[in-house]
Design a protein around this motif. Structure first.
Motif, PDB file in Angstrom:
ATOM      1  N   ALA A  23      45.296  33.449  46.869  1.00 55.44           N
ATOM      2  CA  ALA A  23      45.519  34.867  46.660  1.00 55.44           C
ATOM      3  C   ALA A  23      45.654  35.161  45.176  1.00 55.44           C
ATOM      4  O   ALA A  23      46.358  34.451  44.456  1.00 55.44           O
ATOM      5  CB  ALA A  23      46.767  35.322  47.403  1.00 55.44           C
ATOM      6  N   ALA A  24      44.999  36.206  44.732  1.00 58.74           N
ATOM      7  CA  ALA A  24      45.004  36.576  43.328  1.00 58.74           C
ATOM      8  C   ALA A  24      45.831  37.830  43.102  1.00 58.74           C
ATOM      9  O   ALA A  24      45.804  38.769  43.901  1.00 58.74           O
ATOM     10  CB  ALA A  24      43.588  36.809  42.820  1.00 58.74           C
ATOM     11  N   SER A  25      46.566  37.833  42.014  1.00 61.71           N
ATOM     12  CA  SER A  25      47.245  39.030  41.540  1.00 61.71           C
ATOM     13  C   SER A  25      46.657  39.422  40.199  1.00 61.71           C
ATOM     14  O   SER A  25      46.004  38.623  39.535  1.00 61.71           O
ATOM     15  CB  SER A  25      48.750  38.798  41.417  1.00 61.71           C
ATOM     16  OG  SER A  25      49.031  37.770  40.479  1.00 61.71           O
ATOM     17  N   GLY A  26      46.898  40.660  39.805  1.00 63.73           N
ATOM     18  CA  GLY A  26      46.275  41.153  38.599  1.00 63.73           C
ATOM     19  C   GLY A  26      44.934  41.781  38.920  1.00 63.73           C
ATOM     20  O   GLY A  26      44.787  42.453  39.934  1.00 63.73           O
ATOM     21  N   ARG A  27      43.967  41.553  38.069  1.00 64.96           N
ATOM     22  CA  ARG A  27      42.633  42.092  38.303  1.00 64.96           C
ATOM     23  C   ARG A  27      41.997  41.481  39.533  1.00 64.96           C
ATOM     24  O   ARG A  27      42.297  40.353  39.909  1.00 64.96           O
ATOM     25  CB  ARG A  27      41.745  41.857  37.083  1.00 64.96           C
ATOM     26  CG  ARG A  27      42.157  42.637  35.853  1.00 64.96           C
ATOM     27  CD  ARG A  27      41.165  42.404  34.729  1.00 64.96           C
ATOM     28  NE  ARG A  27      41.177  41.028  34.281  1.00 64.96           N
ATOM     29  CZ  ARG A  27      40.120  40.390  33.794  1.00 64.96           C
ATOM     30  NH1 ARG A  27      38.959  41.025  33.685  1.00 64.96           N
ATOM     31  NH2 ARG A  27      40.233  39.134  33.393  1.00 64.96           N
ATOM     32  N   THR A  28      41.095  42.219  40.137  1.00 61.08           N
ATOM     33  CA  THR A  28      40.405  41.733  41.321  1.00 61.08           C
ATOM     34  C   THR A  28      39.458  40.596  40.974  1.00 61.08           C
ATOM     35  O   THR A  28      39.018  40.447  39.836  1.00 61.08           O
ATOM     36  CB  THR A  28      39.629  42.858  42.007  1.00 61.08           C
ATOM     37  OG1 THR A  28      38.593  43.324  41.130  1.00 61.08           O
ATOM     38  CG2 THR A  28      40.546  44.009  42.368  1.00 61.08           C
ATOM     39  N   LEU A  29      39.123  39.790  41.987  1.00 64.02           N
ATOM     40  CA  LEU A  29      38.220  38.658  41.811  1.00 64.02           C
ATOM     41  C   LEU A  29      36.798  38.980  42.205  1.00 64.02           C
ATOM     42  O   LEU A  29      35.935  38.101  42.143  1.00 64.02           O
ATOM     43  CB  LEU A  29      38.710  37.468  42.634  1.00 64.02           C
ATOM     44  CG  LEU A  29      40.098  36.918  42.334  1.00 64.02           C
ATOM     45  CD1 LEU A  29      40.429  35.789  43.302  1.00 64.02           C
ATOM     46  CD2 LEU A  29      40.187  36.441  40.902  1.00 64.02           C
ATOM     47  N   ASN A  52      29.891  32.252  45.031  1.00 66.56           N
ATOM     48  CA  ASN A  52      29.618  33.296  44.049  1.00 66.56           C
ATOM     49  C   ASN A  52      30.344  34.581  44.412  1.00 66.56           C
ATOM     50  O   ASN A  52      31.065  34.656  45.408  1.00 66.56           O
ATOM     51  CB  ASN A  52      28.108  33.510  43.902  1.00 66.56           C
ATOM     52  CG  ASN A  52      27.509  34.333  45.022  1.00 66.56           C
ATOM     53  OD1 ASN A  52      27.968  34.280  46.161  1.00 66.56           O
ATOM     54  ND2 ASN A  52      26.474  35.110  44.697  1.00 66.56           N
ATOM     55  N   TRP A  53      30.129  35.609  43.607  1.00 64.82           N
ATOM     56  CA  TRP A  53      30.932  36.834  43.738  1.00 64.82           C
ATOM     57  C   TRP A  53      30.767  37.513  45.090  1.00 64.82           C
ATOM     58  O   TRP A  53      31.720  38.107  45.614  1.00 64.82           O
ATOM     59  CB  TRP A  53      30.579  37.810  42.616  1.00 64.82           C
ATOM     60  CG  TRP A  53      29.213  38.427  42.753  1.00 64.82           C
ATOM     61  CD1 TRP A  53      28.040  37.940  42.270  1.00 64.82           C
ATOM     62  CD2 TRP A  53      28.892  39.654  43.419  1.00 64.82           C
ATOM     63  NE1 TRP A  53      26.999  38.772  42.590  1.00 64.82           N
ATOM     64  CE2 TRP A  53      27.497  39.840  43.296  1.00 64.82           C
ATOM     65  CE3 TRP A  53      29.644  40.609  44.099  1.00 64.82           C
ATOM     66  CZ2 TRP A  53      26.830  40.941  43.839  1.00 64.82           C
ATOM     67  CZ3 TRP A  53      28.985  41.711  44.640  1.00 64.82           C
ATOM     68  CH2 TRP A  53      27.598  41.868  44.502  1.00 64.82           C
ATOM     69  N   SER A  54      29.573  37.460  45.661  1.00 65.88           N
ATOM     70  CA  SER A  54      29.303  38.151  46.916  1.00 65.88           C
ATOM     71  C   SER A  54      29.488  37.268  48.138  1.00 65.88           C
ATOM     72  O   SER A  54      29.534  37.780  49.261  1.00 65.88           O
ATOM     73  CB  SER A  54      27.882  38.704  46.912  1.00 65.88           C
ATOM     74  OG  SER A  54      26.927  37.656  46.961  1.00 65.88           O
ATOM     75  N   ASP A  73      37.273  37.120  50.837  1.00 62.12           N
ATOM     76  CA  ASP A  73      37.477  38.491  51.268  1.00 62.12           C
ATOM     77  C   ASP A  73      37.852  39.266  50.020  1.00 62.12           C
ATOM     78  O   ASP A  73      39.010  39.278  49.601  1.00 62.12           O
ATOM     79  CB  ASP A  73      38.574  38.576  52.329  1.00 62.12           C
ATOM     80  CG  ASP A  73      38.720  39.964  52.907  1.00 62.12           C
ATOM     81  OD1 ASP A  73      38.285  40.941  52.263  1.00 62.12           O
ATOM     82  OD2 ASP A  73      39.274  40.079  54.012  1.00 62.12           O
ATOM     83  N   ASN A  74      36.859  39.898  49.415  1.00 58.68           N
ATOM     84  CA  ASN A  74      37.098  40.572  48.144  1.00 58.68           C
ATOM     85  C   ASN A  74      38.036  41.767  48.287  1.00 58.68           C
ATOM     86  O   ASN A  74      38.757  42.104  47.343  1.00 58.68           O
ATOM     87  CB  ASN A  74      35.769  41.008  47.525  1.00 58.68           C
ATOM     88  CG  ASN A  74      34.975  39.845  46.981  1.00 58.68           C
ATOM     89  OD1 ASN A  74      35.530  38.799  46.650  1.00 58.68           O
ATOM     90  ND2 ASN A  74      33.668  40.019  46.878  1.00 58.68           N
ATOM     91  N   ALA A  75      38.036  42.408  49.444  1.00 63.42           N
ATOM     92  CA  ALA A  75      38.945  43.522  49.668  1.00 63.42           C
ATOM     93  C   ALA A  75      40.396  43.072  49.614  1.00 63.42           C
ATOM     94  O   ALA A  75      41.276  43.841  49.229  1.00 63.42           O
ATOM     95  CB  ALA A  75      38.646  44.197  50.996  1.00 63.42           C
ATOM     96  N   LYS A  76      40.653  41.817  50.010  1.00 62.99           N
ATOM     97  CA  LYS A  76      41.995  41.259  49.985  1.00 62.99           C
ATOM     98  C   LYS A  76      42.245  40.388  48.760  1.00 62.99           C
ATOM     99  O   LYS A  76      43.333  39.820  48.618  1.00 62.99           O
ATOM    100  CB  LYS A  76      42.263  40.445  51.247  1.00 62.99           C
ATOM    101  CG  LYS A  76      42.239  41.266  52.527  1.00 62.99           C
ATOM    102  CD  LYS A  76      42.539  40.405  53.738  1.00 62.99           C
ATOM    103  CE  LYS A  76      42.558  41.224  55.010  1.00 62.99           C
ATOM    104  NZ  LYS A  76      42.842  40.388  56.204  1.00 62.99           N
TER     105      LYS A  76
END
Length: 123
Positions: A23-29, A52-54, A73-76
């Motif tokens: 899980a990332a905090s700060g800017r999105t991944l 990759n990003w997608s 899950d980029n939304a999360k």
């Protein structure tokens, strides 16, 4: 600044499964490739999988192909590593990291790292 936190590690019997989360905090991944690495005692850190990003491009080390699946899950703002059919040789500390270049297996290509989560597979 980006902070990455891995979770989901633990002790499992050979043949079992675990699902790791990062899980990332700060800017999105969402615009960055991500990787999973592992390091066993006395050994160098090695790449396990990358995405990759997608999510349309993935890489797996030969040792985990067919057993592990990387997803995101980029939304999360979260990256996952599903680990099935675990073997004792999978025992290691697992790290997630953000790439600054795209999908790469080179450690120097990653600029942010999590603290690691221990995975222990018993026979």
């Amino acid at each position: 600044q980006v902070q990455l936190v891995e979770s989901g590690g633990g002790l499992v019997q050979a043949g079992g499964s675990l699902r790791l989360s990062c899980a990332a905090s700060g800017r999105t991944l969402s615009s960055y490739a991500m990787g999973w690495f592992r390091q066993a005692p006395g050994k160098e850190r090695e790449v396990v999988a990358a995405i990759n990003w997608s999510g349309g491009i993935t890489y797996y080390a030969d040792s985990v192909k067919g057993r592990f699946t990387i997803s995101r899950d980029n939304a999360k703002n979260t990256v996952f590593l599903q680990m099935n059919s675990l073997k004792p040789e999978d025992t290691a500390v697992y790290y997630c990291a953000r790439s600054r270049e795209g999908v790469t297996t080179t450690l120097r290509g990653y600029d942010y790292w999590g603290q690691g989560t221990q995975v222990t597979v018993s026979s």
